[in-house]
Structure formats: structure tokens, C-alpha cells
Design a protein around this motif. Structure first.
Motif, PDB file in Angstrom:
ATOM      1  N   LYS A 297      -1.368  13.777  22.433  1.00 25.50           N
ATOM      2  CA  LYS A 297      -0.531  14.229  23.604  1.00 25.50           C
ATOM      3  C   LYS A 297      -1.418  15.539  24.167  1.00 25.50           C
ATOM      4  CE  LYS A 297       4.015  12.425  23.165  1.00 25.50           C
ATOM      5  NZ  LYS A 297       5.708  13.034  23.300  1.00 25.50           N
ATOM      6  N   ILE A 298      -1.537  15.676  25.416  1.00 24.05           N
ATOM      7  CA  ILE A 298      -2.287  16.667  26.214  1.00 24.05           C
ATOM      8  C   ILE A 298      -1.353  17.751  26.841  1.00 24.05           C
ATOM      9  CG2 ILE A 298      -4.024  17.327  27.784  1.00 24.05           C
ATOM     10  CD1 ILE A 298      -4.890  15.273  25.340  1.00 24.05           C
ATOM     11  N   GLU A 299      -1.612  18.714  26.894  1.00 22.60           N
ATOM     12  CA  GLU A 299      -0.995  19.749  27.550  1.00 22.60           C
ATOM     13  C   GLU A 299      -1.159  19.787  29.100  1.00 22.60           C
ATOM     14  OE1 GLU A 299       2.251  22.983  27.445  1.00 22.60           O
ATOM     15  OE2 GLU A 299       1.445  21.661  26.021  1.00 22.60           O
ATOM     16  N   PHE A 300      -0.279  19.111  29.817  1.00 21.59           N
ATOM     17  CA  PHE A 300      -0.697  19.276  31.299  1.00 21.59           C
ATOM     18  C   PHE A 300       0.052  20.666  31.764  1.00 21.59           C
ATOM     19  CE2 PHE A 300      -1.439  15.109  30.166  1.00 21.59           C
ATOM     20  CZ  PHE A 300      -2.581  14.539  30.970  1.00 21.59           C
ATOM     21  N   LYS A 301      -0.812  21.206  32.862  1.00 20.82           N
ATOM     22  CA  LYS A 301      -0.214  22.371  33.245  1.00 20.82           C
ATOM     23  C   LYS A 301      -0.755  22.579  34.772  1.00 20.82           C
ATOM     24  CE  LYS A 301      -0.440  25.563  29.083  1.00 20.82           C
ATOM     25  NZ  LYS A 301      -0.937  26.669  28.580  1.00 20.82           N
ATOM     26  N   TYR A 302      -0.149  23.582  35.485  1.00  9.97           N
ATOM     27  CA  TYR A 302      -0.254  23.766  36.822  1.00  9.97           C
ATOM     28  C   TYR A 302      -0.450  25.424  37.060  1.00  9.97           C
ATOM     29  CZ  TYR A 302       0.248  23.932  42.010  1.00  9.97           C
ATOM     30  OH  TYR A 302       0.056  24.377  43.151  1.00  9.97           O
ATOM     31  N   ASN A 303      -1.279  25.563  37.833  1.00 12.40           N
ATOM     32  CA  ASN A 303      -1.338  27.062  38.674  1.00 12.40           C
ATOM     33  C   ASN A 303      -1.642  27.013  39.946  1.00 12.40           C
ATOM     34  OD1 ASN A 303      -4.175  27.602  38.765  1.00 12.40           O
ATOM     35  ND2 ASN A 303      -4.163  27.904  36.473  1.00 12.40           N
ATOM     36  N   SER A 304      -1.366  28.062  40.613  1.00 12.15           N
ATOM     37  CA  SER A 304      -1.636  28.130  42.179  1.00 12.15           C
ATOM     38  C   SER A 304      -3.258  28.062  42.351  1.00 12.15           C
ATOM     39  CB  SER A 304      -0.970  29.156  42.795  1.00 12.15           C
ATOM     40  OG  SER A 304      -1.460  30.484  42.117  1.00 12.15           O
ATOM     41  N   ASP A 305      -3.918  28.550  41.564  1.00  6.03           N
ATOM     42  CA  ASP A 305      -5.316  28.644  41.823  1.00  6.03           C
ATOM     43  C   ASP A 305      -6.215  27.415  41.589  1.00  6.03           C
ATOM     44  OD1 ASP A 305      -5.541  31.328  42.468  1.00  6.03           O
ATOM     45  OD2 ASP A 305      -5.427  31.891  40.322  1.00  6.03           O
ATOM     46  N   ASN A 306      -5.912  26.693  40.471  1.00  7.02           N
ATOM     47  CA  ASN A 306      -6.556  25.449  40.149  1.00  7.02           C
ATOM     48  C   ASN A 306      -5.702  24.070  40.320  1.00  7.02           C
ATOM     49  OD1 ASN A 306      -8.938  26.683  39.476  1.00  7.02           O
ATOM     50  ND2 ASN A 306      -7.952  27.416  37.398  1.00  7.02           N
ATOM     51  N   GLY A 307      -4.524  24.164  40.593  1.00  5.36           N
ATOM     52  CA  GLY A 307      -3.812  23.143  40.745  1.00  5.36           C
ATOM     53  C   GLY A 307      -3.569  22.622  39.470  1.00  5.36           C
ATOM     54  N   LYS A 308      -3.244  21.365  39.312  1.00  4.37           N
ATOM     55  CA  LYS A 308      -2.730  20.618  38.076  1.00  4.37           C
ATOM     56  C   LYS A 308      -3.972  20.482  37.110  1.00  4.37           C
ATOM     57  CE  LYS A 308       0.258  17.329  38.818  1.00  4.37           C
ATOM     58  NZ  LYS A 308       0.836  16.152  39.173  1.00  4.37           N
ATOM     59  N   TYR A 309      -4.132  20.390  35.761  1.00  5.08           N
ATOM     60  CA  TYR A 309      -5.195  20.254  34.876  1.00  5.08           C
ATOM     61  C   TYR A 309      -4.548  20.016  33.402  1.00  5.08           C
ATOM     62  CZ  TYR A 309      -4.154  25.132  33.338  1.00  5.08           C
ATOM     63  OH  TYR A 309      -3.484  26.230  32.897  1.00  5.08           O
ATOM     64  N   ALA A 310      -5.575  19.547  32.808  1.00  6.99           N
ATOM     65  CA  ALA A 310      -5.433  18.738  31.437  1.00  6.99           C
ATOM     66  C   ALA A 310      -5.712  19.887  30.555  1.00  6.99           C
ATOM     67  CB  ALA A 310      -5.819  17.466  30.935  1.00  6.99           C
ATOM     68  N   GLU A 311      -5.171  20.719  29.573  1.00  8.06           N
ATOM     69  CA  GLU A 311      -5.858  21.825  28.897  1.00  8.06           C
ATOM     70  C   GLU A 311      -6.253  21.106  27.571  1.00  8.06           C
ATOM     71  OE1 GLU A 311      -4.476  26.145  28.059  1.00  8.06           O
ATOM     72  OE2 GLU A 311      -3.220  24.801  26.938  1.00  8.06           O
ATOM     73  N   PHE A 312      -7.462  21.337  27.229  1.00  7.07           N
ATOM     74  CA  PHE A 312      -8.068  20.862  25.799  1.00  7.07           C
ATOM     75  C   PHE A 312      -8.425  22.217  25.058  1.00  7.07           C
ATOM     76  CE2 PHE A 312      -8.264  16.986  27.944  1.00  7.07           C
ATOM     77  CZ  PHE A 312      -8.293  16.021  27.101  1.00  7.07           C
ATOM     78  N   LYS A 313      -7.532  22.645  24.300  1.00  9.52           N
ATOM     79  CA  LYS A 313      -7.656  23.921  23.688  1.00  9.52           C
ATOM     80  C   LYS A 313      -7.935  23.651  22.319  1.00  9.52           C
ATOM     81  CE  LYS A 313      -6.353  28.960  23.389  1.00  9.52           C
ATOM     82  NZ  LYS A 313      -5.464  29.709  24.053  1.00  9.52           N
ATOM     83  N   ASN A 314      -9.017  23.705  21.609  1.00  4.16           N
ATOM     84  CA  ASN A 314      -9.069  23.400  20.201  1.00  4.16           C
ATOM     85  C   ASN A 314      -8.616  22.007  19.706  1.00  4.16           C
ATOM     86  OD1 ASN A 314     -10.090  25.978  19.823  1.00  4.16           O
ATOM     87  ND2 ASN A 314      -7.977  26.747  19.348  1.00  4.16           N
ATOM     88  N   LEU A 315      -8.788  21.059  20.884  1.00  2.92           N
ATOM     89  CA  LEU A 315      -8.212  19.670  20.402  1.00  2.92           C
ATOM     90  C   LEU A 315      -9.372  18.661  21.031  1.00  2.92           C
ATOM     91  CD1 LEU A 315      -5.704  17.743  20.558  1.00  2.92           C
ATOM     92  CD2 LEU A 315      -5.580  18.081  23.078  1.00  2.92           C
ATOM     93  N   LYS A 316      -9.193  17.728  20.051  1.00  4.40           N
ATOM     94  CA  LYS A 316     -10.138  16.649  20.218  1.00  4.40           C
ATOM     95  C   LYS A 316      -9.258  15.441  20.254  1.00  4.40           C
ATOM     96  CE  LYS A 316     -14.094  13.616  18.268  1.00  4.40           C
ATOM     97  NZ  LYS A 316     -15.076  13.868  17.483  1.00  4.40           N
ATOM     98  N   THR A 317      -9.399  14.554  21.269  1.00  2.00           N
ATOM     99  CA  THR A 317      -8.623  13.158  21.405  1.00  2.00           C
ATOM    100  C   THR A 317      -9.476  11.952  21.540  1.00  2.00           C
ATOM    101  OG1 THR A 317      -6.851  12.019  22.428  1.00  2.00           O
ATOM    102  CG2 THR A 317      -8.192  13.529  23.591  1.00  2.00           C
ATOM    103  N   THR A 318      -9.068  10.869  21.241  1.00  2.00           N
ATOM    104  CA  THR A 318      -9.900   9.719  21.409  1.00  2.00           C
ATOM    105  C   THR A 318      -8.899   8.700  22.205  1.00  2.00           C
ATOM    106  OG1 THR A 318     -11.189  10.007  19.314  1.00  2.00           O
ATOM    107  CG2 THR A 318     -11.309   7.628  20.155  1.00  2.00           C
ATOM    108  N   LEU A 319      -9.749   7.780  23.206  1.00  2.00           N
ATOM    109  CA  LEU A 319      -8.819   6.999  23.833  1.00  2.00           C
ATOM    110  C   LEU A 319      -8.533   5.723  22.928  1.00  2.00           C
ATOM    111  CD1 LEU A 319     -11.028   6.636  27.134  1.00  2.00           C
ATOM    112  CD2 LEU A 319      -8.766   8.347  26.507  1.00  2.00           C
ATOM    113  N   THR A 320      -7.520   5.027  23.197  1.00  2.10           N
ATOM    114  CA  THR A 320      -6.780   4.257  22.069  1.00  2.10           C
ATOM    115  C   THR A 320      -7.613   2.919  22.322  1.00  2.10           C
ATOM    116  OG1 THR A 320      -5.150   3.518  23.786  1.00  2.10           O
ATOM    117  CG2 THR A 320      -4.604   5.506  22.224  1.00  2.10           C
ATOM    118  N   GLU A 321      -8.157   2.488  23.079  1.00  2.00           N
ATOM    119  CA  GLU A 321      -8.989   1.262  23.111  1.00  2.00           C
ATOM    120  C   GLU A 321     -10.352   1.113  23.158  1.00  2.00           C
ATOM    121  OE1 GLU A 321      -7.662  -1.869  25.791  1.00  2.00           O
ATOM    122  OE2 GLU A 321      -5.791  -2.105  24.858  1.00  2.00           O
TER     123      GLU A 321
END
Length: 469
Positions: A297-321
Motif C-alpha cells: 500500500k502507498i500513502e496517497f496525499k494532497y496539498n495545495s501546492d502539488n495537488g495529489k501525489y503518491a509518497e515513496f518514503k523509504n519504500l520499495k514496491t513491485t508491481l504484482t504482475e
């Protein structure tokens, strides 16, 4: 003698009008008068008639207002020759009965007013049941082919007793909104409608009337991409009353200028509502294939400067297929880094099996694109300009062959390296981030082909307009 001559000279220099001159002058005056006198008389007559007509209209208006009240009250005891009680008209397919009043005015003119029977107007306002105006497909419409159509589905009325017709319309939202619209407005998100999310109907523009389908969408990719399409219906009663216009659920047109990528992750189409003060943990899914998603799971966030984004902080993920691709490949990434120190190396995208594969990473404050088929055969291109922590658009392209090519775009910078790109491993699962990453990601697009220069430029412009400008 001298005096006589002077008197004679005086008389010769001071002659009066002769009889003939007087007669001619009178004739000219008469001629002029004969021309203008009828006009003056006519103008005076018109002023008198206008005065009488104005007076007559004013009096007639007073009388007809009284007569209208008499007709509305059905006080037949006060009817006179002006009232015609048995009149009826067909309006919107229905027979309307009432009283016709002919109020005379001066010069054989008259006012005519029709007063309908109040009982014929007591008809409930037609209303389409909430949610019954549908549209197909029900979510974002992506990757449509030439000639594709959107179909609007007819709604039905709460009570169709007096149902006559429905008017249908197509709308497109104004640009600049996110690719997700919440199902309802509440206290927590009310302020976002009209800013992050389009509000109905003020944020929509009508594009087509009275049709159940919007044809040839392929022609509108440039106009409607990144916007919403809505189908609506308006019920009309038998007597012409318009009901409430009911819209469908909006359909978002992702609208890539180069269609059918192999992988497409986009935070704008992340189907969850995110508030500024909190994030949401969820899997990041491919737009077209929900089976392709992150294994964490990814942390999805929002702020007024950058809009919506997916935060990768000390995180590595691999696509499932496993995304096996052809030899050629083009990768687009929109990202920002919260750590751009030269000593900090972090992977953005990797697709490696041991020493073989590809890697798009930040190294020594710059972007580096590495392609290798073994530890002794490595092609690496690096940007010249260090990046800052604002948003950036990266493009990595691999052209397969003995004299292959590796190309890296970093914003406006382009770096190209020729070399042997055969047999590098492109079969491994794609990973995003690493254990030391500090990345905010907005969109990842991967084509299993080498795009032309023109196609690359079209996608870069699309991403720039969407995420940066």
C-alpha cells in the motif's frame, strides 16, 4: 437748380417695391405655404390621434386588468360581450380550456388575452428519479478507438401520468479539475467542489443537444482530454412545465495523446477522496488493468501546492504482475524529490535481474538512466543539470539493436548514447522506489515500443500541461 438735381438723384437711388414685385413675392410665399401646410396639418393630426390612442390604450389596459380578475374568479355575473368562455387551445399536446377576452381599443383595434382554467394548471412537476440517467461506460473512458461513441441512457419519471417529452443534453467540464468526483457533497469536502472537483452545473459547458449518443469521440481527444463528460435529461410536462435537469455520473476522459501504454499509473485517477490534512493508504492500480498494481500500500496525499501525489518514503514496491515487454521501451515519469543532496542515491524505477535490466535513478543530484545486459556491458546516460525539489518530467527510451540507442529526457535536456542494447533483460517485474527513497510520484507511463520524436513530444506536452503548467 442744383438742389433739384440732388433731389432727383436721391429719388433714383431709393426706389420702393413696385406692384409687380409685391405680387411675385406673394406668389412665392403662397407656393411655399402650399407645400408645408399639409405636412404641418398632418403632423398636428397625428399628434392628436396619438394622444387619443395613448389615452385609449391606458383606459383599455385598466379595463382588461379588471376583466382578467373577473375571469380568474369565474364571476360570470360580471361577464359581458368581451368574454368568450368556451375557448380552448392545444398546448404541448394537451387541450387547455379557459376564457378569451377581447378588449376594444379606439379605431376598431382590440387587446386579446387568454385566461386558462386554474384546474388545468394543477399538474405536478415532472421529476426524473435520482440516479436513473445513466451513461456508458460508468467510469473514465480511456483508450477509445476512432469512431467510438458514448451512449446516454434514458431516465424514467417518479410519476409519468402527465409525462410528455424529455430533453437530453451532453456537457463537458471546464478544464483543470482532478480525475475523480466524489459521490456526494458533505461538510468535509464542500469547499473542494468548484476547485478540485467540478460542480454541477456551473462547471460544465453544453456541447450537444437532444441526442442519446456523443459520436466520434476520437475527433475530440485534444479538446476533452483530462475533462468530464456528462449526459443529462430534462422532463417536460404536457403543459410545458420544465422539470429538474438530472445529470449522469461524470465520465473522465484520460485522453493520452498516444494511446495503449503497457503500464499507466496516475494519481489523478486514483478513485479515493483525499483531504489536505490526511492521507490514504491504498494499492496503486493500473488505469486499464486492475490486476496490475503495487504489492504494498502507498500513502496517497494532497496539498495545495502539488495537488495529489503518491509518497515513496523509504519504500520499495513491485508491481504484482510480470510485465514482459518487447525489446524497445519508452518510460515517462512525473516526480519530485524531497531529497536532492549529491550524496543521496535513490531509485525511481528499476527492472533488474541480477546485472541485467534497466534503472532510472537519482545519482549525485542528477538523473541517470542505466541499461545493461551484464556487468561488462552497461550503457549509462546522466543529465548535466542537477535537479531541484520541484516537479520534473523524465523520459527514458531504449531502441533495440547492435547499434541501439539509449535516450534520456530531463525536462528540456536530452542526452543520447549509442550502443549495443540487445539481450538486456526486460522480463523482470517493475519496481518503484527503494529503501532510501524520498520521492513524490504523480504519473508513470510505460510503452512497450520506441515512440517517435513527435509522439514523445506530444506525451511530454500533455504531462507538462497536466502536472506543471
Amino acid at each position: 437748380m442744383g438742389q433739384g438735381n440732388k433731389y432727383g438723384e436721391y429719388m433714383n437711388n431709393n426706389k420702393g417695391l413696385t406692384l409687380i414685385e409685391v405680387i411675385l413675392s406673394m406668389a412665392i410665399i403662397g407656393l411655399i405655404a402650399s407645400v408645408f401646410l399639409p405636412s404641418m396639418t398632418s403632423s398636428l393630426s397625428m399628434m392628436i390621434r396619438a394622444k387619443d390612442l395613448t389615452k385609449g390604450i391606458f383606459e383599455a389596459r385598466q379595463k382588461i386588468e379588471v376583466a382578467m380578475e373577473v375571469a380568474r374568479d369565474r364571476d360570470t355575473s360580471k361577464y359581458d360581450s368581451r368574454f368568450h368562455e368556451d375557448k380552448s387551445y392545444n398546448i404541448f399536446g394537451k387541450k387547455i380550456e379557459g376564457v378569451l377576452i377581447n378588449q376594444p381599443i379606439s379605431n376598431n383595434n382590440e387587446f386579446t388575452v387568454f385566461i386558462p382554467d386554474n384546474s388545468t394548471l394543477e399538474e405536478p412537476m415532472p421529476v426524473i428519479k435520482t440516479g436513473t440517467v445513466g451513461i456508458s461506460p460508468s467510469e473514465f473512458f480511456y483508450g477509445f478507438k476512432s469512431g467510438a461513441k458514448l451512449y446516454g441512457e434514458n431516465g424514467y419519471l417518479e410519476d409519468d401520468t402527465n409525462y410528455y417529452i424529455t430533453l437530453s443534453n451532453w456537457y463537458v467540464s471546464k478544464p483543470g479539475f482532478e480525475g475523480y468526483v466524489p459521490d456526494s457533497i458533505d461538510n468535509s469536502n464542500e469547499g473542494y467542489f468548484g476547485t478540485r472537483y467540478p460542480s454541477w452545473p456551473q462547471d460544465y459547458i453544453k456541447i450537444k443537444n437532444n441526442s442519446s449518443q456523443l459520436t466520434n469521440l476520437y475527433n475530440y481527444i485534444d479538446d476533452y482530454k483530462g475533462r468530464y463528460i456528462v449526459f443529462s435529461q430534462i422532463p417536460v410536462s404536457n403543459i410545458g412545465k420544465y422539470g429538474i435537469e438530472v445529470p449522469s455520473k461524470p465520465v473522465f476522459l484520460a485522453g493520452l495523446p498516444v494511446l495503449y501504454p503497457k503500464i499507466h499509473l496516475d494519481v489523478d485517477t486514483f478513485q479515493h477522496e483525499i483531504y489536505e490534512e490526511e492521507g490514504i493508504e491504498a494499492f496503486w492500480e493500473d488505469i486499464l488493468d486492475k490486476n496490475i498494481k503495487t504489492d504494498k500500500k502507498i500513502e496517497f496525499k494532497y496539498n495545495s501546492d502539488n495537488g495529489k501525489y503518491a509518497e515513496f518514503k523509504n519504500l520499495k514496491t513491485t508491481l504484482t504482475e510480470n510485465q514482459t515487454m518487447r525489446e524497445n521501451m519508452t518510460v515517462f515519469v512525473v516526480f519530485s524529490s524531497t531529497s536532492v543532496e549529491e550524496s543521496h542515491t535513490q531509485n525511481i524505477i528499476t527492472k533488474y535481474d541480477g546485472d541485467k535490466g534497466l534503472e532510472l535513478k537519482l545519482s549525485e543530484g542528477k538523473v541517470e538512466f542505466v541499461v545493461s545486459k551484464n556487468k561488462d556491458n552497461i550503457l549509462s546516460v546522466k543529465s548535466e543539470v542537477p535537479i531541484d525539489n520541484s516537479k520534473h518530467i523524465l523520459v527514458g527510451e531504449i531502441i533495440y539493436g547492435t547499434n541501439g540507442k539509449v535516450v534520456l529526457y530531463v525536462d528540456d535536456e536530452v542526452i543520447t548514447l549509442l550502443g549495443d542494447t540487445r539481450n538486456y533483460d526486460n522480463s523482470e517485474l517493475l519496481s518503484i522506489g527503494d529503501d532510501d527513497s524520498n520521492l513524490n510520484l504523480y504519473e508513470i507511463i510505460i510503452y512497450d515500443s520506441s515512440l517517435s520524436d513527435d509522439e514523445i513530444e506530444k506525451v511530454r506536452v500533455y504531462l507538462n500541461n497536466k502536472h506543471i503548467n
